[in-house]
Design a protein around this motif. Sequence first.
Motif, PDB file in Angstrom:
ATOM      1  N   GLN A  91      23.397 126.219  86.636  1.00 41.99           N
ATOM      2  CA  GLN A  91      23.774 124.842  86.939  1.00 41.99           C
ATOM      3  C   GLN A  91      24.177 124.804  88.404  1.00 41.99           C
ATOM      4  OE1 GLN A  91      23.842 121.948  85.375  1.00 41.99           O
ATOM      5  NE2 GLN A  91      22.876 122.828  83.560  1.00 41.99           N
ATOM      6  N   LEU A  92      23.396 124.166  89.245  1.00 42.40           N
ATOM      7  CA  LEU A  92      23.736 124.162  90.660  1.00 42.40           C
ATOM      8  C   LEU A  92      24.464 122.876  91.033  1.00 42.40           C
ATOM      9  CD1 LEU A  92      20.402 125.566  92.163  1.00 42.40           C
ATOM     10  CD2 LEU A  92      22.415 126.824  91.376  1.00 42.40           C
ATOM     11  N   GLY A  93      25.432 123.001  91.930  1.00 43.63           N
ATOM     12  CA  GLY A  93      26.156 121.820  92.403  1.00 43.63           C
ATOM     13  C   GLY A  93      25.509 121.282  93.680  1.00 43.63           C
ATOM     14  N   ALA A  94      26.067 120.172  94.174  1.00 42.48           N
ATOM     15  CA  ALA A  94      25.496 119.512  95.354  1.00 42.48           C
ATOM     16  C   ALA A  94      25.420 120.471  96.548  1.00 42.48           C
ATOM     17  CB  ALA A  94      26.340 118.280  95.723  1.00 42.48           C
ATOM     18  N   TYR A  95      26.481 121.275  96.735  1.00 35.89           N
ATOM     19  CA  TYR A  95      26.492 122.199  97.871  1.00 35.89           C
ATOM     20  C   TYR A  95      25.329 123.187  97.788  1.00 35.89           C
ATOM     21  CZ  TYR A  95      27.611 126.141 100.801  1.00 35.89           C
ATOM     22  OH  TYR A  95      27.522 127.139 101.727  1.00 35.89           O
ATOM     23  N   GLN A  96      25.125 123.729  96.578  1.00 37.37           N
ATOM     24  CA  GLN A  96      24.074 124.740  96.434  1.00 37.37           C
ATOM     25  C   GLN A  96      22.681 124.132  96.555  1.00 37.37           C
ATOM     26  OE1 GLN A  96      26.066 125.516  92.849  1.00 37.37           O
ATOM     27  NE2 GLN A  96      26.121 127.724  93.271  1.00 37.37           N
ATOM     28  N   LEU A  97      22.554 122.886  96.092  1.00 40.69           N
ATOM     29  CA  LEU A  97      21.266 122.201  96.242  1.00 40.69           C
ATOM     30  C   LEU A  97      20.976 121.978  97.725  1.00 40.69           C
ATOM     31  CD1 LEU A  97      21.644 119.639  93.328  1.00 40.69           C
ATOM     32  CD2 LEU A  97      19.949 121.476  93.457  1.00 40.69           C
ATOM     33  N   ALA A  98      21.992 121.502  98.437  1.00 41.86           N
ATOM     34  CA  ALA A  98      21.807 121.255  99.867  1.00 41.86           C
ATOM     35  C   ALA A  98      21.494 122.563 100.596  1.00 41.86           C
ATOM     36  CB  ALA A  98      23.044 120.579 100.453  1.00 41.86           C
ATOM     37  N   GLU A 202       4.550 126.970  97.045  1.00 38.87           N
ATOM     38  CA  GLU A 202       5.328 128.185  97.302  1.00 38.87           C
ATOM     39  C   GLU A 202       6.492 128.217  96.325  1.00 38.87           C
ATOM     40  OE1 GLU A 202       7.647 130.538 100.881  1.00 38.87           O
ATOM     41  OE2 GLU A 202       6.846 128.540 101.286  1.00 38.87           O
ATOM     42  N   ARG A 203       6.775 129.379  95.793  1.00 39.03           N
ATOM     43  CA  ARG A 203       7.857 129.480  94.815  1.00 39.03           C
ATOM     44  C   ARG A 203       8.932 130.448  95.302  1.00 39.03           C
ATOM     45  NH1 ARG A 203       6.382 128.101  89.523  1.00 39.03           N
ATOM     46  NH2 ARG A 203       4.355 127.098  89.481  1.00 39.03           N
ATOM     47  N   LEU A 204      10.161 129.949  95.308  1.00 36.94           N
ATOM     48  CA  LEU A 204      11.295 130.788  95.709  1.00 36.94           C
ATOM     49  C   LEU A 204      12.265 130.864  94.540  1.00 36.94           C
ATOM     50  CD1 LEU A 204      11.941 129.090  99.180  1.00 36.94           C
ATOM     51  CD2 LEU A 204      10.644 131.193  98.754  1.00 36.94           C
ATOM     52  N   LYS A 205      13.129 131.857  94.577  1.00 39.14           N
ATOM     53  CA  LYS A 205      14.158 131.980  93.542  1.00 39.14           C
ATOM     54  C   LYS A 205      15.521 131.767  94.187  1.00 39.14           C
ATOM     55  CE  LYS A 205      12.250 135.019  90.033  1.00 39.14           C
ATOM     56  NZ  LYS A 205      10.916 135.446  90.459  1.00 39.14           N
ATOM     57  N   PHE A 206      16.355 130.969  93.542  1.00 43.85           N
ATOM     58  CA  PHE A 206      17.673 130.644  94.098  1.00 43.85           C
ATOM     59  C   PHE A 206      18.462 131.908  94.465  1.00 43.85           C
ATOM     60  CE2 PHE A 206      22.243 129.989  93.442  1.00 43.85           C
ATOM     61  CZ  PHE A 206      22.483 129.067  94.442  1.00 43.85           C
ATOM     62  N   THR A 207      18.444 132.909  93.581  1.00 46.00           N
ATOM     63  CA  THR A 207      19.288 134.086  93.834  1.00 46.00           C
ATOM     64  C   THR A 207      18.790 134.925  95.011  1.00 46.00           C
ATOM     65  OG1 THR A 207      18.100 135.183  92.057  1.00 46.00           O
ATOM     66  CG2 THR A 207      20.308 134.371  91.542  1.00 46.00           C
ATOM     67  N   ASP A 208      17.545 134.668  95.460  1.00 39.90           N
ATOM     68  CA  ASP A 208      17.052 135.402  96.637  1.00 39.90           C
ATOM     69  C   ASP A 208      17.514 134.768  97.946  1.00 39.90           C
ATOM     70  OD1 ASP A 208      15.740 137.180  95.055  1.00 39.90           O
ATOM     71  OD2 ASP A 208      13.788 136.165  95.180  1.00 39.90           O
ATOM     72  N   LEU A 209      18.142 133.582  97.870  1.00 37.40           N
ATOM     73  CA  LEU A 209      18.431 132.846  99.101  1.00 37.40           C
ATOM     74  C   LEU A 209      19.793 133.197  99.698  1.00 37.40           C
ATOM     75  CD1 LEU A 209      17.062 129.284  98.165  1.00 37.40           C
ATOM     76  CD2 LEU A 209      15.834 131.270  99.048  1.00 37.40           C
ATOM     77  N   ASP A 213      26.986 131.665  94.505  1.00 34.60           N
ATOM     78  CA  ASP A 213      26.339 131.252  93.262  1.00 34.60           C
ATOM     79  C   ASP A 213      27.284 130.585  92.269  1.00 34.60           C
ATOM     80  OD1 ASP A 213      27.603 133.412  92.212  1.00 34.60           O
ATOM     81  OD2 ASP A 213      25.827 134.158  91.120  1.00 34.60           O
ATOM     82  N   LYS A 214      28.534 130.319  92.683  1.00 37.67           N
ATOM     83  CA  LYS A 214      29.421 129.537  91.806  1.00 37.67           C
ATOM     84  C   LYS A 214      29.472 128.104  92.310  1.00 37.67           C
ATOM     85  CE  LYS A 214      32.289 132.835  89.557  1.00 37.67           C
ATOM     86  NZ  LYS A 214      31.826 134.034  90.311  1.00 37.67           N
ATOM     87  N   PRO A 215      29.220 127.131  91.434  1.00 39.44           N
ATOM     88  CA  PRO A 215      29.300 125.753  91.900  1.00 39.44           C
ATOM     89  C   PRO A 215      30.726 125.399  92.304  1.00 39.44           C
ATOM     90  CG  PRO A 215      28.774 125.837  89.548  1.00 39.44           C
ATOM     91  CD  PRO A 215      28.850 127.254  90.022  1.00 39.44           C
ATOM     92  N   ARG A 216      30.857 124.533  93.302  1.00 37.88           N
ATOM     93  CA  ARG A 216      32.182 124.116  93.754  1.00 37.88           C
ATOM     94  C   ARG A 216      32.779 123.068  92.822  1.00 37.88           C
ATOM     95  NH1 ARG A 216      31.284 123.868 100.342  1.00 37.88           N
ATOM     96  NH2 ARG A 216      31.113 126.127 100.587  1.00 37.88           N
TER      97      ARG A 216
END
Lengths: 252, 317
Positions: A91-98, A202-209, A213-216
């Motif tokens: 579950q990603l929060g706004a910060y992680q999406l941005a 192109e496909r990326l994985k969130f954990t590679d970025l 990884d904790k939503p605020r």
Amino acid sequence: MKVLVTVKPVADPNTPPAAWIAEQEGKGGSVNDVANYFDLIAVEQAIRLKDIGVTDICIVSVTDDSKMAQVRSAIAMGANRATLIDPEGKQLGAYQLAASIAHVVKKEEPAFVLMGKQATDDDASQVGPLLAGMLGWPQATFVSEIGFNDDRSRVTVGRETDEGVEVLDVKLPAIITCDLRLNEPRYATLPNLIKSKKAPMERLKFTDLGIEDKPRVTVEAYSLPPGRSGKAKMVADTAELLTTLKDMKLVD
Amino acid sequence: MNILVVAEMQLGKLKPSNRASIRMAQDLAKKDGDSFSMVLLGHQLGDAANELNRFGAKKLFVIDAPEFEHYLAKPLTDAVSNLAREHGFDRIVGCEATTARDFFPRLAGALDAGMCRGVSALCEVNGETCYQRAVFSGMALRTERIHTPIHVMTVDPTTMDDPTEGGAGEVVAFDAGVTVGDEIRFVELRRAKSERPDLSVADRVVGAGRGIKSAEYLETIGALADKLGAAVGATRAVVDAGWLPNEFQVGQTGKAIAPKLYFAIGISGAVQHAAGIRGAKTIVAINKDAEAPIFKIADIGIVADLFDVVPQLIEGL
Ligand SMILES: Cc1cc2nc3c(=O)[nH]c(=O)nc-3n(C[C@H](O)[C@H](O)[C@H](O)COP(=O)(O)OP(=O)(O)OC[C@H]3O[C@@H](n4cnc5c(N)ncnc54)[C@H](O)[C@@H]3O)c2cc1C
Ligand SMILES: Nc1ncnc2c1ncn2[C@@H]1O[C@H](COP(=O)(O)O)[C@@H](O)[C@H]1O
């Protein structure tokens, strides 16, 4: 000019709220997804700017494979390609999406980024300005008019504000979030939908970025708003309406 | 907790929605027996600081600089984040307006803070203060919890009580030390002139929908509004048709309003419009279609031709 456009798959706004809540809480409930309407306006705008020198439109979406159809429908409107970031079940929060989108922006270095002004599920209206701040770029939100200057170094936008339409002159690159009246998004045609399957993706994985990884902000609970009575007192004519309003001391 | 209310100006006056932010700060302060402070930003503030300084704030910071004559996201973000850092504010409360909606997420980013937009109530989950807000076009409520040391929020004015009056705080001029570059230039504000009350805070609102058929009929709608001392609002259909400018739009993507009395005239009651009038005390629906969804949220309804009812109302009031 290269442009990035963000697209979020969201629940169909016509979903009954109880079904939507059940789905959000992981208690089943079948919910149809659509592309966020404000994002379709952003895609439409990018396509219309092909006349003035936009050559490469890349859709960016943080979503998993199950929502590919919504990304495809956006590509089929007339985009060239897409970059997908798989949240890998988080579950990603706004910060992680941005931050995820910022990763793509830094790599692609577009002339500007077009986004929706808000996601119609979260109604957060946060990702655009957050992204602008992260990149140190100027932002123009709630935009309903766009015009470029001759050398394409600046853009003049009309923003929908509480006070009226505010006109700003903004240096590029910038983050632009789109409001309803900017345009009316076209429908993707069937041939274009078929063609969109071949668009480079192109496909990326969130954990590679390398993003925290904790939503605020986390979701603790859902509920339905206290409903209105749902039982309007029906009156027969204007005379009865007037006496009702007077009896209730709503008018003198 | 060290709470800061960010108060804003609108067209030379204090923004009415500041009151909701102040009330939220008072409620937060009460929970922990804390105090709160405020900051007022703008240029040529006149008497605004005095007017604002009567709600029991500990301090009122005033940032009065030409850079803030027009609203711009970046200088405001810089100014408020500088102030918050310098004075250790860890709860930043703003109003739910197109200004704060624009710069608060950027501010949250600058302060490494989590943010909730449009908070309608405070609640407790396992002893932690959480924030409730409307999501999904106002059709659902969600309780959110912020995990960062600093919490940033905007407040939904349609759900908050008035702030309680209190003493004046110490007034402190704050030099925000920000500069405005040429990244963004303010060009103009195109605004429809209106003598009627401000739609966002009016006690009575007459809402017009597509059922009025033409821009000309707005004159009659306006006559009803004037009889009632009401503001005029509209659906997206009316605004899209070009009959009224966008700042008249009520709903999910327009203004959320909470008048004591709302007339929905020739309005079907789509969820996106309903989202904006949830907070209205009494909704009166005038629609010729008995099945229109507006009757499900109305308190008083009449199934009739608006072209008959509206003139009769003007006559009878
Ligand atoms: C992403 C998104 C966001 C949106 N945001 C908003 C928003 O913020 N605000 C908003 O308002 N809408 C919004 N909309 C649009 C919304 O879905 C509706 O289309 C809109 O509210 C309908 O406006 P209306 O009620 O005026 O028109 P209609 O739905 O066409 O209703 C007209 C009504 O008038 C009645 N009528 C007609 N003639 C008469 C007569 N002679 N006498 C009496 N009654 C009559 C009809 O029975 C009908 O019920 C949004 C839509 C989308 C997709
Ligand atoms: N998961 C996502 N993937 C791509 N874009 C997104 C995503 N979430 C939000 N956005 C973009 O950010 C805008 C604002 O979203 P929000 O801040 O959640 O209201 C949306 O209109 C999208 O353009």
